[in-house]
Scaffold this motif. Sequence first.
Motif, PDB file in Angstrom:
ATOM      1  N   LEU A   1      55.788  -0.537 -30.467  1.00  0.00           N
ATOM      2  CA  LEU A   1      54.685  -1.488 -30.638  1.00  0.00           C
ATOM      3  C   LEU A   1      54.925  -2.380 -31.852  1.00  0.00           C
ATOM      4  O   LEU A   1      54.805  -3.601 -31.774  1.00  0.00           O
ATOM      5  CB  LEU A   1      53.356  -0.740 -30.782  1.00  0.00           C
ATOM      6  CG  LEU A   1      52.127  -1.610 -31.061  1.00  0.00           C
ATOM      7  CD1 LEU A   1      51.863  -2.570 -29.909  1.00  0.00           C
ATOM      8  CD2 LEU A   1      50.912  -0.726 -31.312  1.00  0.00           C
TER       9      LEU A   1
ATOM     10  N   LYS B   1      52.929  -4.003 -24.032  1.00  0.00           N
ATOM     11  CA  LYS B   1      52.081  -3.718 -25.185  1.00  0.00           C
ATOM     12  C   LYS B   1      50.871  -2.890 -24.759  1.00  0.00           C
ATOM     13  O   LYS B   1      50.499  -1.925 -25.429  1.00  0.00           O
ATOM     14  CB  LYS B   1      51.634  -5.018 -25.850  1.00  0.00           C
ATOM     15  CG  LYS B   1      50.778  -4.803 -27.081  1.00  0.00           C
ATOM     16  CD  LYS B   1      50.345  -6.129 -27.673  1.00  0.00           C
ATOM     17  CE  LYS B   1      49.425  -5.951 -28.843  1.00  0.00           C
ATOM     18  NZ  LYS B   1      48.091  -5.472 -28.485  1.00  0.00           N
TER      19      LYS B   1
ATOM     20  N   THR C   1      49.981   0.810 -26.095  1.00  0.00           N
ATOM     21  CA  THR C   1      48.703   0.985 -26.794  1.00  0.00           C
ATOM     22  C   THR C   1      47.866   2.072 -26.132  1.00  0.00           C
ATOM     23  O   THR C   1      47.273   2.910 -26.815  1.00  0.00           O
ATOM     24  CB  THR C   1      47.939  -0.353 -26.841  1.00  0.00           C
ATOM     25  OG1 THR C   1      48.761  -1.319 -27.504  1.00  0.00           O
ATOM     26  CG2 THR C   1      46.635  -0.222 -27.587  1.00  0.00           C
TER      27      THR C   1
ATOM     28  N   ALA D   1      46.322   2.478 -32.496  1.00  0.00           N
ATOM     29  CA  ALA D   1      47.380   1.470 -32.369  1.00  0.00           C
ATOM     30  C   ALA D   1      47.192   0.337 -33.364  1.00  0.00           C
ATOM     31  O   ALA D   1      48.162  -0.198 -33.894  1.00  0.00           O
ATOM     32  CB  ALA D   1      47.436   0.929 -30.948  1.00  0.00           C
ATOM     33  N   HIS D   2      45.936  -0.010 -33.635  1.00  0.00           N
ATOM     34  CA  HIS D   2      45.669  -1.080 -34.592  1.00  0.00           C
ATOM     35  C   HIS D   2      46.193  -0.689 -35.976  1.00  0.00           C
ATOM     36  O   HIS D   2      46.854  -1.488 -36.651  1.00  0.00           O
ATOM     37  CB  HIS D   2      44.170  -1.387 -34.646  1.00  0.00           C
ATOM     38  CG  HIS D   2      43.808  -2.496 -35.572  1.00  0.00           C
ATOM     39  ND1 HIS D   2      44.097  -3.812 -35.298  1.00  0.00           N
ATOM     40  CD2 HIS D   2      43.189  -2.481 -36.779  1.00  0.00           C
ATOM     41  CE1 HIS D   2      43.669  -4.563 -36.291  1.00  0.00           C
ATOM     42  NE2 HIS D   2      43.113  -3.783 -37.202  1.00  0.00           N
TER      43      HIS D   2
ATOM     44  N   SER E   1      50.057  -0.578 -36.105  1.00  0.00           N
ATOM     45  CA  SER E   1      50.771  -1.851 -36.107  1.00  0.00           C
ATOM     46  C   SER E   1      50.912  -2.441 -37.502  1.00  0.00           C
ATOM     47  O   SER E   1      51.689  -3.363 -37.703  1.00  0.00           O
ATOM     48  CB  SER E   1      50.097  -2.854 -35.164  1.00  0.00           C
ATOM     49  OG  SER E   1      48.814  -3.197 -35.642  1.00  0.00           O
TER      50      SER E   1
END
Length: 188
Positions: free
Chosen positions: A67, A105, A109, A119-120, A123
């Motif tokens: 990711l 993506k 995710t 995932a946020h 990243s």
Amino acid sequence: MTSSASGRPLRADAVRNRAKVLAAAEEVFAGQGTAAPTEEVARAAGVGIGTVFRHFPTKESLLEAVLVALLERLVAEAEALRSAEDAGEAFFGFFTRVVAQAATKHAVTEALAEAGVDAHAASGRAGPDLKAALGVLLERAQEAGAVRGDVGPAEVMALLAGMSYAAGRAGAHEDVLKFAFDGLRPRP
């Protein structure tokens, strides 16, 4: 420079192997889904499974790295397009490529979410950097008269998120992008 879990810089061959594993993982997960076995990633990378786990101790850590690598590539591409001669083409072309990569993506995710990974948060800086780079492309496209002046970064991000979600679920369709782009273009 990439470093090992101990914080020491990786040898050149280890850096190459890590890059091969990441590229293979993205390809395998895009083609077979995130449920594909890690052994398949190792095979596609041309390395042993031990090499995969040496760099990525868990499948979740591999998915996180995929990711981040995807987002970082998009950031680099958007930043390179800042000086493109045709600002409108740069903006719309970049938008199209982001949507085209959405299925990968989205799958990564979702797999991270199922594993309990945010995932946020995973990243890191790549998400905000991507938003900033897209904002510059938007501003340049507006200055060139290719995008409506009353559209802001928030609207573009919402449209991009929606189109990406739809592409991840149903596949990207050029006609749908065409309609979205028509809405972004200035009115005579």
